[in-house]
Design an enzyme around this catalytic site. Structure first.
Site, PDB file in Angstrom:
ATOM      1  NE  ARG A 158      39.293  40.155  40.109  1.00  0.00           N
ATOM      2  CZ  ARG A 158      39.407  38.761  40.446  1.00  0.00           C
ATOM      3  NH1 ARG A 158      40.716  38.390  39.191  1.00  0.00           N
ATOM      4  NH2 ARG A 158      39.120  37.882  40.987  1.00  0.00           N
ATOM      5  NE  ARG A 252      50.813  35.554  37.485  1.00  0.00           N
ATOM      6  CZ  ARG A 252      50.156  34.872  37.833  1.00  0.00           C
ATOM      7  NH1 ARG A 252      49.731  34.819  35.998  1.00  0.00           N
ATOM      8  NH2 ARG A 252      49.195  33.915  37.984  1.00  0.00           N
ATOM      9  NE  ARG A 263      48.439  31.997  41.120  1.00  0.00           N
ATOM     10  CZ  ARG A 263      47.127  31.947  40.804  1.00  0.00           C
ATOM     11  NH1 ARG A 263      46.584  31.739  39.513  1.00  0.00           N
ATOM     12  NH2 ARG A 263      45.465  32.496  41.617  1.00  0.00           N
TER      13      ARG A 263
END
Length: 313
Positions: A158, A252, A263
């Site tokens: 990335r 986040r 999650r």
């Protein structure tokens, strides 16, 4: 017939042949009252004269320190000679040290009483959102002797990531080759990409005496527990509450609402694995230093154990 003055001189002469210690009469001495032609009393031809009580060698600040003794010790030829040890107030440390060695009959070793502790493998895990990366980053800054293992992955790099620092990036073919050669301690297929821990990296740094830190997810920790058993230290990192954990995940802002829901659900399930770990560290919001210090204390406590963990990779 000897006169009184002659007898007195003989007595003084006999006492002067003693061991020259105050108030200590020799168990073997010449009879001053016998005839001048008589033989001295000796164990070979008569009984040795003894005092009827045990005595200690006198001790004072200007003399030597010695063990207790009795007349019977003087009669035993196998008894080693007691080395006088000077009092530390009136002799140097080196002199007292040498006298102690001589008295005990052996030299004092300069080798460490406790050997250097074995290198540790520390596995850090916990649900998403508890701050594993922040804790490990700070731990890296305060404990230079730790080596943080870089994970190998088959996913693409990335923007901003550095090969060999963030991950070892490789193709799926290269990763599968490492699996085939048994070069990975643990690996998993995550969202279509492989992640794994190279064995050689761990071996190299353990040989240098470094402690190894592994950051893995709950699934990876379970796999490592099966492989390493009790030879590694397993630490579970958590938030102070479920509420705090969910708020951190929301803050986040990295997932869609569907991904966030998945999650959070996964995090609630992962909390059930806490009892499978050796230690738990609560990473409270705003108290990163406290969490890192507790983690350091765990490492120090493990190194102070009498029965050390032995990890073989």
């Amino acid at each position: 017939m000897p006169t009184h003055s002659m007898l007195f001189r003989r007595l003084c002469f006999s006492i002067s042949k003693s061991y020259h210690k105050p108030f200590f009469l020799s168990p073997i001495f010449t009879n001053p009252f016998g005839d001048s032609r008589s033989c001295p009393i000796h164990p070979s031809n008569s009984k040795t004269q003894r005092l009827g009580f045990q005595r200690k060698v006198s001790v004072n600040s200007h003399s030597f320190v010695s063990e207790n003794t009795t007349n019977s010790i003087m009669d035993d030829p196998k008894t080693p000679t007691v080395v006088p040890i000077p009092h530390p107030d009136y002799a140097g440390r080196a002199e007292v040290f040498r006298a102690l060695e001589a008295s005990l009959g052996s030299a004092f070793s300069s080798q460490p009483i406790v050997p250097a502790p074995n290198p540790l493998i520390i596995v850090i895990s916990g649900p998403s959102g508890v701050g594993k990366d922040a804790v490990i980053k700070r731990l890296r800054e305060v404990r230079e002797e730790l080596h943080f293992v870089v994970t190998a992955t088959s996913r693409a790099k990335r923007p901003g990531e550095v090969d060999g620092k963030d991950y070892f990036f490789m193709s799926k073919e290269e990763f599968l080759s490492m699996i085939e050669k048994n070069e990975l301690l643990e690996y998993a297929l995550v969202y279509g990409d492989y992640k794994g821990i190279p064995k050689q990296q761990i071996r190299e740094y353990m040989a240098k005496g470094c402690d190894i830190v592994l950051r893995v997810d709950i699934q990876g920790a379970a796999t490592l527990r099966r492989i390493l058993r009790n030879s590694a230290v397993f630490v579970f990192l958590v938030a102070e509450s479920e509420e705090a954990l969910v708020k951190r995940l929301i803050d986040r802002k990295t997932e869609t609402t569907e991904a966030l829901l998945m999650r959070v659900a996964s995090a609630k399930e992962e909390l059930k694995h806490l009892k499978e770990f050796d230690y738990v560290v609560v990473n409270k919001e705003g108290d990163l230093e406290g969490s890192v210090k507790l983690l350091e204390s765990i490492i120090d406590a493990e190194k102070a154990k009498v029965q050390q963990r032995i990890a073989v990779i």
